[in-house]
Write an enzyme that holds these catalytic residues in place. Structure first.
Site, PDB file in Angstrom:
ATOM      1  N   TYR A   1      -1.759   0.335  10.010  1.00  9.48           N
ATOM      2  CA  TYR A   1      -2.000  -0.375   8.749  1.00  9.48           C
ATOM      3  C   TYR A   1      -0.763  -0.296   7.848  1.00  9.48           C
ATOM      4  O   TYR A   1      -0.270  -1.306   7.339  1.00  9.48           O
ATOM      5  CB  TYR A   1      -3.222   0.222   8.037  1.00  9.48           C
ATOM      6  CG  TYR A   1      -3.377  -0.287   6.635  1.00  9.48           C
ATOM      7  CD1 TYR A   1      -3.687  -1.628   6.401  1.00  9.48           C
ATOM      8  CD2 TYR A   1      -3.202   0.561   5.540  1.00  9.48           C
ATOM      9  CE1 TYR A   1      -3.800  -2.103   5.100  1.00  9.48           C
ATOM     10  CE2 TYR A   1      -3.318   0.089   4.252  1.00  9.48           C
ATOM     11  CZ  TYR A   1      -3.623  -1.239   4.036  1.00  9.48           C
ATOM     12  OH  TYR A   1      -3.733  -1.711   2.750  1.00  9.48           O
TER      13      TYR A   1
ATOM     14  N   LYS B   1       1.916  -3.317   6.456  1.00 11.63           N
ATOM     15  CA  LYS B   1       2.228  -3.566   5.029  1.00 11.63           C
ATOM     16  C   LYS B   1       3.735  -3.479   4.788  1.00 11.63           C
ATOM     17  O   LYS B   1       4.291  -4.258   4.015  1.00 11.63           O
ATOM     18  CB  LYS B   1       1.474  -2.569   4.144  1.00 11.63           C
ATOM     19  CG  LYS B   1      -0.008  -2.874   4.046  1.00 11.63           C
ATOM     20  CD  LYS B   1      -0.239  -4.174   3.300  1.00 11.63           C
ATOM     21  CE  LYS B   1      -1.663  -4.633   3.315  1.00 11.63           C
ATOM     22  NZ  LYS B   1      -1.880  -5.911   2.632  1.00 11.63           N
TER      23      LYS B   1
ATOM     24  N   SER C   1       0.830  -1.202   0.000  1.00 15.95           N
ATOM     25  CA  SER C   1       0.000   0.000   0.000  1.00 15.95           C
ATOM     26  C   SER C   1       0.863   1.249   0.000  1.00 15.95           C
ATOM     27  O   SER C   1       1.970   1.252   0.566  1.00 15.95           O
ATOM     28  CB  SER C   1      -0.860  -0.017   1.271  1.00 15.95           C
ATOM     29  OG  SER C   1      -1.485   1.228   1.441  1.00 15.95           O
TER      30      SER C   1
HETATM   31  N1  UFG Z   1     -12.877  10.405   3.645  1.00 14.00           N
HETATM   32  C1  UFG Z   1     -13.797  11.321   4.044  1.00 14.00           C
HETATM   33  N2  UFG Z   1     -15.014  10.866   4.460  1.00 14.00           N
HETATM   34  C2  UFG Z   1     -15.336   9.537   4.485  1.00 14.00           C
HETATM   35  C3  UFG Z   1     -14.382   8.616   4.055  1.00 14.00           C
HETATM   36  C4  UFG Z   1     -13.159   9.082   3.634  1.00 14.00           C
HETATM   37  O1  UFG Z   1     -13.546  12.521   4.076  1.00 14.00           O
HETATM   38  O2  UFG Z   1     -16.451   9.195   4.890  1.00 14.00           O
HETATM   39  C5  UFG Z   1     -11.583  10.886   3.194  1.00 14.00           C
HETATM   40  C6  UFG Z   1     -10.436  10.332   4.010  1.00 14.00           C
HETATM   41  O3  UFG Z   1     -10.191  11.131   5.132  1.00 14.00           O
HETATM   42  C7  UFG Z   1      -9.304  10.326   2.994  1.00 14.00           C
HETATM   43  C8  UFG Z   1     -10.016  10.073   1.660  1.00 14.00           C
HETATM   44  O4  UFG Z   1     -11.368  10.418   1.878  1.00 14.00           O
HETATM   45  O5  UFG Z   1      -8.717  11.581   2.948  1.00 14.00           O
HETATM   46  C9  UFG Z   1      -9.948   8.638   1.231  1.00 14.00           C
HETATM   47  O6  UFG Z   1     -10.365   7.836   2.307  1.00 14.00           O
HETATM   48  P1  UFG Z   1     -10.737   6.299   2.154  1.00 14.00           P
HETATM   49  O7  UFG Z   1     -11.252   5.855   3.500  1.00 14.00           O
HETATM   50  O8  UFG Z   1     -11.592   6.089   0.969  1.00 14.00           O
HETATM   51  O9  UFG Z   1      -9.340   5.634   1.833  1.00 14.00           O
HETATM   52  P2  UFG Z   1      -8.000   5.692   2.682  1.00 14.00           P
HETATM   53  O10 UFG Z   1      -7.107   6.695   2.010  1.00 14.00           O
HETATM   54  O11 UFG Z   1      -8.231   5.881   4.132  1.00 14.00           O
HETATM   55  O12 UFG Z   1      -7.477   4.214   2.548  1.00 14.00           O
HETATM   56  C10 UFG Z   1      -7.437   3.544   1.326  1.00 14.00           C
HETATM   57  C11 UFG Z   1      -7.363   2.063   1.587  1.00 14.00           C
HETATM   58  C12 UFG Z   1      -6.071   1.727   2.269  1.00 14.00           C
HETATM   59  C13 UFG Z   1      -4.905   2.331   1.508  1.00 14.00           C
HETATM   60  C14 UFG Z   1      -5.117   3.796   1.308  1.00 14.00           C
HETATM   61  C15 UFG Z   1      -4.030   4.438   0.521  1.00 14.00           C
HETATM   62  O13 UFG Z   1      -8.448   1.644   2.394  1.00 14.00           O
HETATM   63  O14 UFG Z   1      -5.947   0.328   2.329  1.00 14.00           O
HETATM   64  O15 UFG Z   1      -6.331   3.996   0.617  1.00 14.00           O
HETATM   65  O16 UFG Z   1      -4.207   5.839   0.551  1.00 14.00           O
HETATM   66  F1  UFG Z   1      -3.764   2.161   2.183  1.00 14.00           F
END
Ligand code: UFG
Length: 336
Positions: free
Chosen positions: A142, A146, A118
């Protein structure tokens, strides 16, 4: 008979898309999944073996029974936020899991791996876009699990020489995976759903009250986090290329998988509004723990090593491919 490949987590979102891509390329995918987060009905391109990756004996047994030549390791917990509040389950699943998997592989004599890593390994990178030689300094559990997985693979591959094993791997550092199978056969079914694109789509069609925007005061163009979104079908295709690279005798390597283009949370919301014709209601919230402000891949190395370029990862197309999966009439299918 094609080459048979074991996919741990093959019943999950990315694993099931990879099964489909492998089958289309003439491989024979065998899904290995404990179904804790995967779905048996997503396994359509080969057999499903129910088991846990931490169980070396079950892994070795499946590898031998199906005469497996290579392993793709998807099975892992993958929520950044959850890893902050429940780190033990991340170390237990993601780190102990890979120990069991590698032990099972050694017993069965399987030494070819494609590993789901990741971009979370990079933490808050010093410069963008992120190249693979950036020093990994994860900022959440997390990402740390990884990185440990990558390091274990590196050591395992080096040790292979001591027992005459040609042990090689490709570690794929995914950026943010989104979208769904363009044929509509597979999609994203997480429970709970925490990802941005699905939640924005559910908010747009009224099946989720409002999208919470986690952090509006980041040092980014509009104050919200920027991520590099890659279509799950592009990602699945990259796995086929990575496997082919190893089967052709290519060396172990670590590659970013992203589009090279970053979008803010608000830009994703705008895309959902454009594609669906409905503006998702949003509520501004404080920052979510463990979120780096900006993650954007330099995709050059994957292009050079694998010849991989994204084809469906343009934001509106990804949202359009995902949208039917979150439409109101998908309720039954999604809860299956
Ligand atoms: N976000 C919001 N509101 C939400 C959900 C997400 O504002 O309800 C924001 C998060 O704060 C983040 C972005 O949208 O800034 C993306 O969030 P996601 O939860 O969709 O994805 P993440 O970046 O947290 O995580 C995903 C995968 C991980 C991976 C990561 C790499 O779940 O396994 O992308 O960036 F490591």
């Amino acid at each position: 008979m094609g080459v048979t490949v074991l996919l741990t987590g093959g019943a999950g979102y990315i694993g099931s898309h990879a099964c489909k891509a492998l089958a289309a390329a003439g491989f024979e995918p065998v899904a290995f999944d404990n179904l804790s987060r995967g779905h048996a009905d997503a396994v359509r391109w080969g057999p499903l073996v129910k088991g846990s990756v931490g169980d070396a004996e079950a892994v070795a047994d499946a590898l031998t029974r199906y005469d497996i030549l290579a392993v793709m390791h998807f099975a892992a917990k993958a929520y950044v936020g959850e890893s902050v509040t429940s780190p033990w389950s991340y170390y237990g699943n993601n780190v102990c899991g890979i120990i069991g998997l590698l032990e099972g592989c050694k017993r069965a004599g399987v030494f070819t791996f494609v590993f789901s890593s990741s971009c979370a390994v990079y933490g808050v990178p010093p410069r963008l876009p992120i190249t693979e030689d950036t020093l990994p300094e994860p900022v959440n559990p997390y990402g740390r699990t990884k990185l440990m997985g990558e390091q274990m693979l590196l050591d395992y591959a080096s040790a292979g020489a001591t027992y005459n094993a040609d042990c090689r791997y490709v570690a794929l550092r995914y950026f943010n995976v989104a979208g769904a199978d363009p044929d509509g056969e597979l999609g994203e079914r997480h429970d709970p759903e925490t990802h941005l694109v699905p939640l924005a789509l559910l908010a747009a069609n009224g099946r989720h009250p409002a999208l919470e925007i986690f952090g509006t005061d980041y040092d980014t163009p509009d104050g919200t986090c920027v991520r590099d979104y890659i279509h799950v079908s592009d990602l699945a295709r990259a796995h086929v290329l990575a496997l082919q690279h190893l089967l052709d005798g290519g060396p172990s390597t670590t590659l970013n998988l992203g589009s090279g283009r970053g979008y803010s949370v608000r830009e994703v919301v705008d895309a959902v509004a454009r594609v669906t014709g409905r503006t998702p209601p949003v509520v501004d919230r404080p920052r979510r723990a463990g979120d780096p402000p900006m993650l954007v891949a330099d995709p050059a190395k994957a292009r050079e090593v694998l010849g991989f370029v994204t084809e469906r990862s343009e934001l509106d197309r990804m949202v359009a491919d995902a949208a039917p999966w979150f439409a109101a009439d998908q309720t039954d299918a999604r809860s299956a």
